[in-house]
Motif scaffolding. Structure first.
Motif, PDB file in Angstrom:
ATOM      1  N   LEU A   1       8.113  17.073  10.370  1.00 27.33           N
ATOM      2  CA  LEU A   1       7.195  16.385   9.958  1.00 27.33           C
ATOM      3  C   LEU A   1       7.687  15.175   8.998  1.00 27.33           C
ATOM      4  O   LEU A   1       7.421  13.961   9.176  1.00 27.33           O
ATOM      5  CB  LEU A   1       6.124  17.117   9.073  1.00 27.33           C
ATOM      6  CG  LEU A   1       5.078  16.613   8.136  1.00 27.33           C
ATOM      7  CD1 LEU A   1       4.092  15.701   8.865  1.00 27.33           C
ATOM      8  CD2 LEU A   1       4.307  17.535   7.399  1.00 27.33           C
ATOM      9  N   CYS A   2       8.727  15.571   8.071  1.00 32.56           N
ATOM     10  CA  CYS A   2       9.230  14.873   7.180  1.00 32.56           C
ATOM     11  C   CYS A   2      10.149  13.416   8.132  1.00 32.56           C
ATOM     12  O   CYS A   2      10.152  12.232   7.628  1.00 32.56           O
ATOM     13  CB  CYS A   2       9.986  15.265   6.079  1.00 32.56           C
ATOM     14  SG  CYS A   2       8.929  16.384   5.253  1.00 32.56           S
TER      15      CYS A   2
ATOM     16  N   SER B   1      11.802   7.262   2.894  1.00 33.08           N
ATOM     17  CA  SER B   1      13.188   7.963   2.974  1.00 33.08           C
ATOM     18  C   SER B   1      12.529   9.445   3.320  1.00 33.08           C
ATOM     19  O   SER B   1      11.606   9.930   3.344  1.00 33.08           O
ATOM     20  CB  SER B   1      14.069   7.909   1.742  1.00 33.08           C
ATOM     21  OG  SER B   1      13.419   8.655   0.894  1.00 33.08           O
ATOM     22  N   GLN B   2      13.531  10.079   3.936  1.00 34.49           N
ATOM     23  CA  GLN B   2      13.493  11.795   4.259  1.00 34.49           C
ATOM     24  C   GLN B   2      12.998  12.487   3.096  1.00 34.49           C
ATOM     25  O   GLN B   2      12.100  13.146   2.901  1.00 34.49           O
ATOM     26  CB  GLN B   2      14.659  12.423   4.775  1.00 34.49           C
ATOM     27  CG  GLN B   2      14.494  13.595   5.225  1.00 34.49           C
ATOM     28  CD  GLN B   2      13.807  13.856   6.418  1.00 34.49           C
ATOM     29  OE1 GLN B   2      13.986  13.082   7.537  1.00 34.49           O
ATOM     30  NE2 GLN B   2      13.694  15.276   6.856  1.00 34.49           N
ATOM     31  N   SER B   3      13.592  11.979   1.711  1.00 35.47           N
ATOM     32  CA  SER B   3      13.430  12.805   0.518  1.00 35.47           C
ATOM     33  C   SER B   3      12.056  12.276  -0.060  1.00 35.47           C
ATOM     34  O   SER B   3      11.460  13.314  -0.752  1.00 35.47           O
ATOM     35  CB  SER B   3      14.376  12.554  -0.391  1.00 35.47           C
ATOM     36  OG  SER B   3      14.597  11.244  -0.837  1.00 35.47           O
ATOM     37  N   VAL B   4      11.640  11.017   0.169  1.00 38.25           N
ATOM     38  CA  VAL B   4      10.381  10.593  -0.240  1.00 38.25           C
ATOM     39  C   VAL B   4       9.378  11.476   0.652  1.00 38.25           C
ATOM     40  O   VAL B   4       8.190  12.050  -0.191  1.00 38.25           O
ATOM     41  CB  VAL B   4      10.054   9.153  -0.080  1.00 38.25           C
ATOM     42  CG1 VAL B   4       8.648   8.934  -0.324  1.00 38.25           C
ATOM     43  CG2 VAL B   4      11.062   8.485  -1.174  1.00 38.25           C
ATOM     44  N   ALA B   5       9.349  11.654   1.742  1.00 43.26           N
ATOM     45  CA  ALA B   5       8.574  12.288   2.716  1.00 43.26           C
ATOM     46  C   ALA B   5       8.315  13.826   2.227  1.00 43.26           C
ATOM     47  O   ALA B   5       7.367  14.540   2.126  1.00 43.26           O
ATOM     48  CB  ALA B   5       8.802  12.280   3.973  1.00 43.26           C
ATOM     49  N   GLU B   6       9.781  14.199   1.823  1.00 37.83           N
ATOM     50  CA  GLU B   6       9.711  15.940   1.464  1.00 37.83           C
ATOM     51  C   GLU B   6       9.073  16.129  -0.041  1.00 37.83           C
ATOM     52  O   GLU B   6       8.413  16.970  -0.104  1.00 37.83           O
ATOM     53  CB  GLU B   6      11.175  16.224   1.277  1.00 37.83           C
ATOM     54  CG  GLU B   6      11.730  16.470   2.581  1.00 37.83           C
ATOM     55  CD  GLU B   6      13.418  16.434   2.521  1.00 37.83           C
ATOM     56  OE1 GLU B   6      14.153  16.817   3.580  1.00 37.83           O
ATOM     57  OE2 GLU B   6      14.212  16.583   1.383  1.00 37.83           O
ATOM     58  N   GLY B   7       9.142  14.872  -0.635  1.00 39.46           N
ATOM     59  CA  GLY B   7       8.298  15.129  -2.069  1.00 39.46           C
ATOM     60  C   GLY B   7       6.834  15.205  -1.627  1.00 39.46           C
ATOM     61  O   GLY B   7       6.112  15.833  -2.503  1.00 39.46           O
ATOM     62  N   PHE B   8       6.555  14.269  -0.830  1.00 43.68           N
ATOM     63  CA  PHE B   8       5.083  14.113  -0.800  1.00 43.68           C
ATOM     64  C   PHE B   8       4.334  15.392  -0.041  1.00 43.68           C
ATOM     65  O   PHE B   8       3.467  15.874  -0.324  1.00 43.68           O
ATOM     66  CB  PHE B   8       4.723  13.021   0.132  1.00 43.68           C
ATOM     67  CG  PHE B   8       3.442  12.681   0.827  1.00 43.68           C
ATOM     68  CD1 PHE B   8       2.459  12.285  -0.306  1.00 43.68           C
ATOM     69  CD2 PHE B   8       2.857  13.247   1.863  1.00 43.68           C
ATOM     70  CE1 PHE B   8       1.235  12.094  -0.221  1.00 43.68           C
ATOM     71  CE2 PHE B   8       1.456  12.700   1.903  1.00 43.68           C
ATOM     72  CZ  PHE B   8       0.615  12.180   1.157  1.00 43.68           C
TER      73      PHE B   8
ATOM     74  N   GLY C   1       9.463   5.376  10.415  1.00 45.28           N
ATOM     75  CA  GLY C   1       9.183   3.740  10.794  1.00 45.28           C
ATOM     76  C   GLY C   1       8.181   3.411   9.523  1.00 45.28           C
ATOM     77  O   GLY C   1       7.771   4.416   8.803  1.00 45.28           O
ATOM     78  N   PRO C   2       7.864   2.075   9.358  1.00 49.41           N
ATOM     79  CA  PRO C   2       6.931   1.799   8.248  1.00 49.41           C
ATOM     80  C   PRO C   2       5.533   2.576   8.396  1.00 49.41           C
ATOM     81  O   PRO C   2       5.226   2.821   9.581  1.00 49.41           O
ATOM     82  CB  PRO C   2       6.729   0.344   8.462  1.00 49.41           C
ATOM     83  CG  PRO C   2       7.115   0.059   9.717  1.00 49.41           C
ATOM     84  CD  PRO C   2       7.978   1.115  10.032  1.00 49.41           C
ATOM     85  N   ALA C   3       4.809   2.569   7.523  1.00 53.83           N
ATOM     86  CA  ALA C   3       3.437   3.529   7.236  1.00 53.83           C
ATOM     87  C   ALA C   3       2.776   2.553   6.122  1.00 53.83           C
ATOM     88  O   ALA C   3       3.352   2.023   5.314  1.00 53.83           O
ATOM     89  CB  ALA C   3       3.458   4.937   6.659  1.00 53.83           C
TER      90      ALA C   3
END
Ligand code: ADP
Ligand code: MG
Length: 139
Positions: A62-63, A42-49, A69-71
């Motif tokens: 970037l987020c 999710s956007q928030s999971v990417a932001e946390g990473f 899509g899947p990674a």
């Protein structure tokens, strides 16, 4: 010394069907996948990473990209795994990456650059724990 690093085959590379090529490069270099899964952040999971980059102008873009899509997220284990993976990846900007690197082969530009790799033991520990509980890591 054997160590672990967190790698991501980013959504651009998954779309290009080069997951197999990239995993082959890890294995040929002596980096063994000891945990692996396909996920869509999710956007928030990417932001946390990527929280360390939150002040950067490219953070939002970037987020969005990382959640587009899947990674494939993997833990790689081997001698000097962190440095070795950074060498396999090449420079952040594919245009500046050495010949033979993953980003030279599969990156489109400084943002859509195919792969992620931890840059220090401290970030590796945070990043591995961000995606994998201990019971999902094999050795
Ligand atoms: P690396 O992934 O090589 O460790 P960074 O940690 O500096 O690079 O940046 C994290 C990610 O943010 C990069 O892999 C890339 O996808 C994106 N990025 C870095 N710099 C830029 C930039 N100037 N413009 C857009 N995206 C960028
Ligand atoms: Mg980085």
């Amino acid at each position: 010394m054997s160590e672990r690093t967190l790698a991501i085959i980013k959504p651009d590379a998954v779309k290009k069907n080069v997951v197999g090529d990239i995993i082959n490069r890890y294995e040929q270099a002596g980096l063994k996948p000891v945990a692996i899964k396909l996920i869509q952040m999710s956007q928030s999971v990417a932001e946390g990473f990527y929280a360390v980059h939150k002040a950067r102008p490219f953070f939002g873009s970037l987020c969005s990209f990382m959640s587009s899509g899947p990674a494939v997220v993997l833990v790689l284990q081997g001698d000097n795994a962190i440095k070795k993976n950074r060498e396999l990846m090449g420079a952040t900007d594919p245009a500046k990456a050495d010949a033979g690197t993953i980003r030279k082969a599969h990156g489109a530009n400084i943002e859509f650059n195919a792969v992620h790799g931890s840059d220090s033991p401290e970030t590796a520990q945070f990043e591995i724990g961000y995606f994998f509980p201990g019971m999902e890591i094999f050795s």
